[in-house]
Design an enzyme around this catalytic site. Sequence first.
Site, short mmCIF file in Angstrom:
data_model
loop_
_atom_site.label_atom_id
_atom_site.label_comp_id
_atom_site.label_asym_id
_atom_site.label_seq_id
_atom_site.Cartn_x
_atom_site.Cartn_y
_atom_site.Cartn_z
N CYS A 11 78.87 66.27 19.89
CA CYS A 11 78.30 65.24 18.99
C CYS A 11 77.01 65.74 18.37
O CYS A 11 76.26 64.96 17.79
CB CYS A 11 78.08 63.93 19.75
N CYS A 40 73.64 52.75 8.87
CA CYS A 40 74.40 53.68 8.01
C CYS A 40 73.44 54.45 7.10
O CYS A 40 72.41 53.92 6.70
CB CYS A 40 75.37 52.91 7.10
N CYS A 51 77.68 47.50 1.72
CA CYS A 51 76.87 46.56 2.48
C CYS A 51 75.55 46.30 1.74
O CYS A 51 74.90 47.24 1.28
CB CYS A 51 76.58 47.18 3.85
N PHE A 90 81.61 66.63 32.04
CA PHE A 90 81.08 65.43 31.38
C PHE A 90 82.26 64.49 31.10
O PHE A 90 82.49 64.06 29.98
CB PHE A 90 80.35 65.78 30.07
N CYS A 112 68.85 48.91 6.50
CA CYS A 112 69.41 48.96 7.86
C CYS A 112 69.54 50.41 8.31
O CYS A 112 69.98 51.28 7.56
CB CYS A 112 70.78 48.30 7.83
N CYS A 125 78.56 42.97 8.80
CA CYS A 125 78.42 44.42 8.96
C CYS A 125 79.79 45.04 8.81
O CYS A 125 80.69 44.75 9.60
CB CYS A 125 77.84 44.75 10.34
C1 LIG Z 1 79.73 62.40 25.19
S1 LIG Z 1 79.92 61.59 26.72
C2 LIG Z 1 81.56 62.05 27.11
C3 LIG Z 1 82.29 61.23 28.11
C4 LIG Z 1 83.79 61.44 28.22
N1 LIG Z 1 84.19 62.81 28.10
C5 LIG Z 1 84.53 60.58 27.22
O1 LIG Z 1 85.24 61.16 26.37
O2 LIG Z 1 84.46 59.37 27.27
C6 LIG Z 1 78.91 62.56 27.74
C7 LIG Z 1 78.98 62.28 29.20
O3 LIG Z 1 78.01 63.13 29.86
C8 LIG Z 1 77.53 62.45 30.97
N2 LIG Z 1 76.26 63.04 31.39
C9 LIG Z 1 75.03 62.85 30.84
N3 LIG Z 1 74.11 63.54 31.52
C10 LIG Z 1 74.76 64.22 32.51
C11 LIG Z 1 74.35 65.10 33.54
N4 LIG Z 1 73.07 65.43 33.69
N5 LIG Z 1 75.28 65.63 34.35
C12 LIG Z 1 76.59 65.28 34.20
N6 LIG Z 1 77.04 64.43 33.26
C13 LIG Z 1 76.14 63.90 32.42
C14 LIG Z 1 77.40 61.00 30.48
O4 LIG Z 1 77.36 60.10 31.57
C15 LIG Z 1 78.66 60.86 29.63
O5 LIG Z 1 79.72 60.36 30.39
#
Ligand SMILES: C[S@@+](CC[C@H](N)C(=O)[O-])C[C@H]1O[C@@H](n2cnc3c(N)ncnc32)[C@H](O)[C@@H]1O
Length: 441
Positions: free
Chosen positions: A396, A85, A76, A301, A82, A163
């Site tokens: 992550c 990346c 790119c 989550f 930018c 992009c």
């Molecule tokens: C990395 S994402 C994973 C979502 C899901 N597992 C997926 O694969 O699509 C993290 C998730 O944590 C949730 N989250 C963030 N803060 C939170 C909290 N205080 N309590 C519960 N969940 C939360 C977000 O809404 C999001 O859906």
Amino acid sequence: MAPAVPKPREPFEARIEGFTHDGRGVTRVDGKVWFVEGALPDEKVVVRPTGGKRSYSLGVAESILEPSASRVTPHCTAFGVCGGCALQHLEYPKQLSFKKANVVENLEGAGVTVPEKILELQAQPWAYRRRARLGARLVPKKGGVLVGFRERNKSFITPLSSCPVIHPSVDRVLVKIADLISQLTIPDRIPQIEVAAGENGTALVFRHLSPLTPGDRTILRGFGTQEQLLIYTQEKGPETATPIDPGATPELFYTLKAFDLNISFSVTHFIQVNGAINELIVELAVDWLAPDKDSQVLDLFCGLGNFSLALARRAGRVLGVEGDASLVKKAGENAAANGVANAEFEAQDLFSDALSDWDPGTFSHVLVDPPRSGALEALKTICTKAAPNALAYVSCNPATLARDAAYLTGSGGYRLASLAVADMFPHTTHVESAALFVRAP
Ligand SMILES: C[S@@+](CC[C@H](N)C(=O)[O-])C[C@H]1O[C@@H](n2cnc3c(N)ncnc32)[C@H](O)[C@@H]1O
């Protein structure tokens, strides 16, 4: 008093000795550490100083005198400016080695024993971004409206005519989006455009800080029809995102083919950025946990039910827990739409101070996929109350994975049995990984 910033110096030659987790070369001059943008390990470069603090200095590689064997020409033309990346100058296979080293260093640094074999999950490294936030700004002296990602470490917009990492349906209209905003009555009041690409269409969500006129709406609608894109406007928070053509706007979805699942989502909902890698991670997590009809699985989550619904295809029962009530609702709808009757979803703040009072019940298997801040509070509750035999952790952020792994393998009573690094975000320094913990004997 803030430490004095060293005076700018003349460019100088240096040999790069290391590489930071955010992709900068490291060198030492007169005992001082320099972080050098654009330099790779082992290279001899000319460093142009750009600033720093008392304990370190900053610079950019102005020219490369002896290039690394791993250096490649970035795809790119905006690379280096930018902020999207950071690793396009490093040959692709080495990018994953770099990410793997990041995960291992963090885990070992936290005292966690790492398995000898680490799985690598890779898919095609270009055109993978199905979720993105583009910035927009009217800058008359630069010729009008600029649309692109923000510059590295700055708030300026890098105007992009193309992009290579964004979904092709958006790549082909980047210049047209800038023209489109120029035609509106409020070209200076559109700060960002959210991109959400499903398998049945791509949505562009135009955030606007002043009201749009009926004429503006007609222009936006016309663009959507012409370019076959779903246009949304967003006046305030994410919940105000509204299709410009409600009757003619299908809900977006992606599929998890191995589990025969269609996952619907709203344009501002969290979805994993890279669809191909997401499928590989979901398959890996289900493989690792290997639930059967007697299994009770807890997915923390859980978002839209990305992992929960796949796990429910094999398990006896799944409980998905998530903080965002609109995602909890959507996860329930996704379960119903896919004929999944053994998954339930519950809203719970998993970072709450009162989490120790929460008791989800006992579970044989747990999956956690937290945001960057990790899941320590939730894990402490889970290890004592749910007491699973196996726990899959999708991360992550290698630093919080390491911290949480140290707890799990210490007082939590688990051992790290398997580890995988997945290239969810090729050419960036973001690192996605997955770890399987099983009860220590
Ligand atoms: C990395 S994402 C994973 C979502 C899901 N597992 C997926 O694969 O699509 C993290 C998730 O944590 C949730 N989250 C963030 N803060 C939170 C909290 N205080 N309590 C519960 N969940 C939360 C977000 O809404 C999001 O859906």
